[in-house]
Design a protein around this motif. Structure first.
Motif, short mmCIF file in Angstrom:
data_model
loop_
_atom_site.label_atom_id
_atom_site.label_comp_id
_atom_site.label_asym_id
_atom_site.label_seq_id
_atom_site.Cartn_x
_atom_site.Cartn_y
_atom_site.Cartn_z
N ASP A 89 -29.46 -17.22 -18.99
CA ASP A 89 -28.85 -17.99 -20.08
C ASP A 89 -28.68 -19.46 -19.73
O ASP A 89 -28.07 -20.22 -20.48
CB ASP A 89 -27.51 -17.38 -20.50
CG ASP A 89 -26.44 -17.46 -19.42
OD1 ASP A 89 -26.62 -18.20 -18.43
OD2 ASP A 89 -25.42 -16.76 -19.55
N GLY A 90 -29.22 -19.90 -18.58
CA GLY A 90 -29.20 -21.31 -18.23
C GLY A 90 -28.09 -21.75 -17.31
O GLY A 90 -28.01 -22.92 -16.94
N ARG A 91 -27.24 -20.82 -16.89
CA ARG A 91 -26.14 -21.17 -15.98
C ARG A 91 -26.52 -20.90 -14.53
O ARG A 91 -27.38 -20.09 -14.23
CB ARG A 91 -24.90 -20.35 -16.30
CG ARG A 91 -24.24 -20.63 -17.64
CD ARG A 91 -23.09 -19.64 -17.88
NE ARG A 91 -23.59 -18.28 -17.92
CZ ARG A 91 -22.92 -17.21 -17.49
NH1 ARG A 91 -21.71 -17.36 -16.97
NH2 ARG A 91 -23.44 -16.00 -17.57
N VAL A 92 -25.82 -21.58 -13.63
CA VAL A 92 -25.75 -21.18 -12.23
C VAL A 92 -24.36 -20.60 -12.03
O VAL A 92 -23.36 -21.26 -12.34
CB VAL A 92 -25.98 -22.36 -11.27
CG1 VAL A 92 -25.79 -21.93 -9.83
CG2 VAL A 92 -27.37 -22.96 -11.48
N VAL A 93 -24.30 -19.36 -11.55
CA VAL A 93 -23.01 -18.69 -11.40
C VAL A 93 -22.74 -18.44 -9.92
O VAL A 93 -23.64 -18.44 -9.08
CB VAL A 93 -22.96 -17.37 -12.19
CG1 VAL A 93 -23.03 -17.66 -13.69
CG2 VAL A 93 -24.09 -16.43 -11.79
N PHE A 94 -21.46 -18.22 -9.61
CA PHE A 94 -20.98 -18.13 -8.23
C PHE A 94 -20.11 -16.89 -8.08
O PHE A 94 -19.20 -16.65 -8.89
CB PHE A 94 -20.20 -19.41 -7.90
CG PHE A 94 -19.33 -19.32 -6.68
CD1 PHE A 94 -19.86 -19.01 -5.44
CD2 PHE A 94 -17.97 -19.59 -6.77
CE1 PHE A 94 -19.04 -18.95 -4.31
CE2 PHE A 94 -17.14 -19.53 -5.66
CZ PHE A 94 -17.69 -19.22 -4.42
N TRP A 95 -20.38 -16.09 -7.06
CA TRP A 95 -19.55 -14.92 -6.76
C TRP A 95 -18.43 -15.37 -5.83
O TRP A 95 -18.67 -15.77 -4.69
CB TRP A 95 -20.37 -13.81 -6.11
CG TRP A 95 -19.56 -12.61 -5.73
CD1 TRP A 95 -19.20 -12.23 -4.47
CD2 TRP A 95 -19.00 -11.63 -6.63
NE1 TRP A 95 -18.45 -11.08 -4.52
CE2 TRP A 95 -18.31 -10.68 -5.82
CE3 TRP A 95 -19.00 -11.48 -8.01
CZ2 TRP A 95 -17.64 -9.60 -6.37
CZ3 TRP A 95 -18.33 -10.39 -8.55
CH2 TRP A 95 -17.66 -9.47 -7.75
N ASN A 96 -17.20 -15.35 -6.31
CA ASN A 96 -16.07 -15.86 -5.53
C ASN A 96 -15.40 -14.79 -4.68
O ASN A 96 -14.32 -15.02 -4.12
CB ASN A 96 -15.03 -16.52 -6.45
CG ASN A 96 -14.38 -15.52 -7.41
OD1 ASN A 96 -14.56 -14.31 -7.30
ND2 ASN A 96 -13.62 -16.04 -8.37
#
Length: 391
Positions: A89-96
């Protein structure tokens, strides 16, 4: 009508149907300028025959199922936190450590078109609006994250995340059309690939079928803020990874199924040579802490792909038949999705091969990132990450 005449009529009607494709079912329908190009692959005798008889990737752990759609690239920041990954979907996501949180995005024009959808393929028609982050790399010194966005080019975002800044959208007057992967040198120089100047990522199947040679290998200079072409006329260049000693980098020749080495230092600086012939068709490449290189491959080589690559006119005729792109792609990869990863030494020697030949767990893989004895496997086609324990 005689049986012979009936057969001739049926054959003529079938030929007309296939030639006209009235229901637009062929893999190249909608691409009036589509052309096929010859691939010059390594001979069969050069292709590694080693196999993973244990199908080791079937023991990989599927993580975050349906939480991340199409996580092509996997990265960990200079503090070891992560993973970070770019999704469909165009995001960069981060596993916290507890949940996925938004870290960055590449498009300033996001809308409800980019909202959650059930499969990675569901986003393809809107990728040019939402963005599609592919290769990710952290600058270990500054903490900046560099992003190869398929539509918006080479981008960068600071350690705090947010909207990424554009670094390059063209090279030598030619727009970046399919920015794919990158690596960042210690001085901030970025080496990256533009897989095609004709086909966007949402038409990647047509690029695979065509094997057209407009792909480029590029260099971004952070001091002059200019982008130059290091090599051109490459058939589907893809992954990029610097050697541990920074004397060269390796990039993937997707259509030919090879790794090529580009020398940065020494007598050979500015030249390239074949680094390794692969058992399959490569995506991203990542160098581990020991200097070895992990290569993700979408599939093994097969006779259909090999011979259709040698005979482009025959391939074009076959692609004109009313066979949907999905089934043409299955032919290209040998009948079913199956992941293959391989580790190569800094001298190009094959050290290890892991696979899931049945595609029961890891059906596709785009990248392999080794961290603390584990392989993190990303895939642009799958709705999860997989983790394989090397121990």
């Amino acid at each position: 009508m005689s049986p012979t005449g009936a057969f001739a009529l049926a054959f003529l009607l079938l030929a007309l149907y296939c030639g006209l494709d009235p229901f637009k079912q062929s893999a190249i329908s909608g691409f009036p300028d589509f052309e096929t190009y010859q691939i010059d692959p390594p001979s069969w005798s050069e292709v590694p025959t080693a196999r993973d008889a244990q199908n080791s990737l079937q023991r990989a752990e599927v993580k975050f199922l349906n939480e991340v759609q199409g996580p092509e690239s996997v990265a960990f920041d200079p503090q070891g936190r992560g993973p970070y990954t770019g999704v469909a979907d165009g995001r960069v996501v981060f596993w916290n450590g507890e949940s996925w949180v938004d870290f960055a995005y590449t498009s300033a024009n996001r809308s409800n078109l980019c909202d959650w959808k059930p499969t990675p393929f569901s986003y393809m028609k809107d990728e040019h609006i939402c963005g599609r982050p592919l290769g990710l790399r952290f600058n270990k010194r500054t903490g900046d994250l560099y992003i190869a966005d398929a539509y918006f080019g080479l981008m960068k975002v600071g350690p705090e995340g947010g909207l990424a800044t554009s670094l390059a959208t063209e090279a030598e007057g030619v727009p970046l059309t399919f920015t794919n992967d990158l690596d960042v040198d210690e001085d901030g120089t970025v080496y990256f690939t533009d897989s095609s100047t004709k086909y966007q990522r949402r038409n990647f199947l047509q690029l695979v079928f065509s094997a057209e040679n407009s792909g480029r290998l590029l260099k971004y200079d952070p001091v002059t803020k200019t982008t130059t072409v290091l090599m051109r006329n490459i058939q589907f260049p893809n992954g990029v990874s610097l050697s541990k000693d920074r004397t060269f980098f390796v990039f993937a020749e997707g259509a030919a199924g090879r790794l090529r080495r580009y020398w940065l230092k020494g007598e050979k600086a500015g030249t390239s040579d074949v680094f390794a012939v692969l058992p399959g068709y490569p995506d991203n490449i990542r160098t581990n802490k020991d200097g070895d290189l992990w290569v993700a491959m979408h599939c093994r080589r097969n006779p259909y792909a090999y011979y259709s690559g040698l005979y482009p006119k025959l391939r074009k005729f076959w692609l004109r038949l009313p066979i949907p792109a999905k089934y043409q792609f299955l032919l290209q990869i040998g009948g079913r999705p199956h992941a293959v990863v391989a580790k190569y030494s800094t001298d190009g020697e094959l050290l290890k091969i892991l696979e899931d030949s049945q595609g029961t767990v890891v059906r596709a893989v785009s990248e392999v990132e080794e961290v603390d004895g584990k392989l993190w496997l990303g895939s642009v086609l799958m709705p999860f990450l997989a983790v394989y324990d090397l121990s």
